[in-house]
Design a protein around this motif. Structure first.
Motif, PDB file in Angstrom:
ATOM      1  N   UNK A 238      67.110  62.801  57.044  1.00 57.33           N
ATOM      2  CA  UNK A 238      66.748  61.668  56.568  1.00 57.33           C
ATOM      3  C   UNK A 238      67.354  60.243  57.173  1.00 57.33           C
ATOM      4  N   UNK A 239      66.617  59.292  57.525  1.00 54.90           N
ATOM      5  CA  UNK A 239      67.056  57.984  57.910  1.00 54.90           C
ATOM      6  C   UNK A 239      66.499  57.038  57.044  1.00 54.90           C
ATOM      7  N   UNK A 240      67.313  56.095  56.397  1.00 59.59           N
ATOM      8  CA  UNK A 240      66.826  55.083  55.386  1.00 59.59           C
ATOM      9  C   UNK A 240      66.970  53.826  55.739  1.00 59.59           C
ATOM     10  N   UNK A 241      66.175  52.690  55.349  1.00 57.31           N
ATOM     11  CA  UNK A 241      66.589  51.395  55.711  1.00 57.31           C
ATOM     12  C   UNK A 241      65.749  50.558  54.628  1.00 57.31           C
ATOM     13  N   UNK A 242      66.135  49.259  54.483  1.00 62.46           N
ATOM     14  CA  UNK A 242      65.382  48.522  53.665  1.00 62.46           C
ATOM     15  C   UNK A 242      64.397  47.697  54.592  1.00 62.46           C
ATOM     16  N   UNK A 243      63.181  47.842  54.124  1.00 61.12           N
ATOM     17  CA  UNK A 243      62.272  46.945  55.009  1.00 61.12           C
ATOM     18  C   UNK A 243      61.353  46.097  54.109  1.00 61.12           C
TER      19      UNK A 243
ATOM     20  N   UNK B 185      62.551  52.482  53.238  1.00 59.26           N
ATOM     21  CA  UNK B 185      61.795  53.414  54.042  1.00 59.26           C
ATOM     22  C   UNK B 185      62.663  54.499  54.582  1.00 59.26           C
ATOM     23  N   UNK B 186      61.892  55.777  54.251  1.00 56.08           N
ATOM     24  CA  UNK B 186      62.786  56.943  54.486  1.00 56.08           C
ATOM     25  C   UNK B 186      61.789  57.474  55.541  1.00 56.08           C
ATOM     26  N   UNK B 187      62.504  58.162  56.603  1.00 56.47           N
ATOM     27  CA  UNK B 187      61.967  58.661  57.771  1.00 56.47           C
ATOM     28  C   UNK B 187      62.729  60.041  58.175  1.00 56.47           C
ATOM     29  N   UNK B 188      61.982  61.097  58.656  1.00 57.73           N
ATOM     30  CA  UNK B 188      62.799  62.238  58.958  1.00 57.73           C
ATOM     31  C   UNK B 188      62.540  62.517  60.485  1.00 57.73           C
TER      32      UNK B 188
ATOM     33  N   UNK C 287      59.839  53.889  49.586  1.00 59.96           N
ATOM     34  CA  UNK C 287      60.175  53.804  47.839  1.00 59.96           C
ATOM     35  C   UNK C 287      60.445  52.449  47.283  1.00 59.96           C
ATOM     36  N   UNK C 288      60.121  52.373  46.184  1.00 59.77           N
ATOM     37  CA  UNK C 288      60.282  51.084  45.486  1.00 59.77           C
ATOM     38  C   UNK C 288      60.985  51.394  44.018  1.00 59.77           C
ATOM     39  N   UNK C 289      61.632  50.402  43.310  1.00 60.80           N
ATOM     40  CA  UNK C 289      62.127  50.560  42.021  1.00 60.80           C
ATOM     41  C   UNK C 289      61.472  49.618  41.041  1.00 60.80           C
TER      42      UNK C 289
END
Length: 161
Positions: free
Chosen positions: A25-30, A39-42, A52-54
């Motif tokens: 996984x790669x993850x960053x806030x967008x 935003x999670x990418x593979x 994802x959001x909370x």
């Protein structure tokens, strides 16, 4: 009870993580439409990011939840016969997808899952891994059937919601 996750903690837990099924996984806030998401990418599946959001988060909110989703394709890319077929397929498989569900949101077909914002890191990683697996299964199975109906353009199916 663990503290509620934040977007920053989701990035920390997911970025660089390798799941038990081998997804890295790669993850960053967008920022999307003036709101912030993770935003999670593979690797190998960058065209289908999981966003994802909370929701409902406050200091003591035990009902806060993390919602992950990924856009499968836009409904405008399908003709009427294909829409009927895809809707029937989605209604059929929706109940058998572990930890995930399918929906039509703002004209886009999405797959999503949610869990408590106080979930353990391992459960959050499992949710994202399962969502990615389900997404790929749905694309392989359903899109193959819809492609048989003709006039579907998979090249334009990767727009983000």
């Amino acid at each position: 009870m663990s503290a509620n996750a934040t977007l920053e903690s989701l990035v920390e837990w997911l970025d660089g993580e390798e799941s038990t099924l081998g997804y890295r996984f790669g993850a960053e806030i967008v920022e999307i439409s003036e709101e912030y998401y993770v935003k999670v990418t593979t690797e190998d599946y960058e065209d289908f990011p999981i966003v994802g959001r909370i929701e409902g988060i406050s200091k003591d909110d035990k009902d806060a939840r993390i919602i992950f989703h990924s856009v499968l394709f836009d409904s405008n890319e399908l003709n009427k016969v294909q829409k009927n077929e895809i809707n029937q397929e989605f209604l059929t498989i929706n109940t058998i997808l572990p930890l995930s569900a399918l929906s039509l949101v703002n004209g886009k077909y999405v797959i999503y899952g949610e869990l408590s914002a106080s979930s353990k890191t391992d459960n959050i990683i499992l949710e994202v891994e399962t969502l990615m697996t389900n997404l790929l299964d749905v694309l392989d199975d359903v899109i193959e059937r819809v492609n048989l109906l003709g006039d579907y353009n998979p090249e334009s199916a990767t727009e983000e919601m």
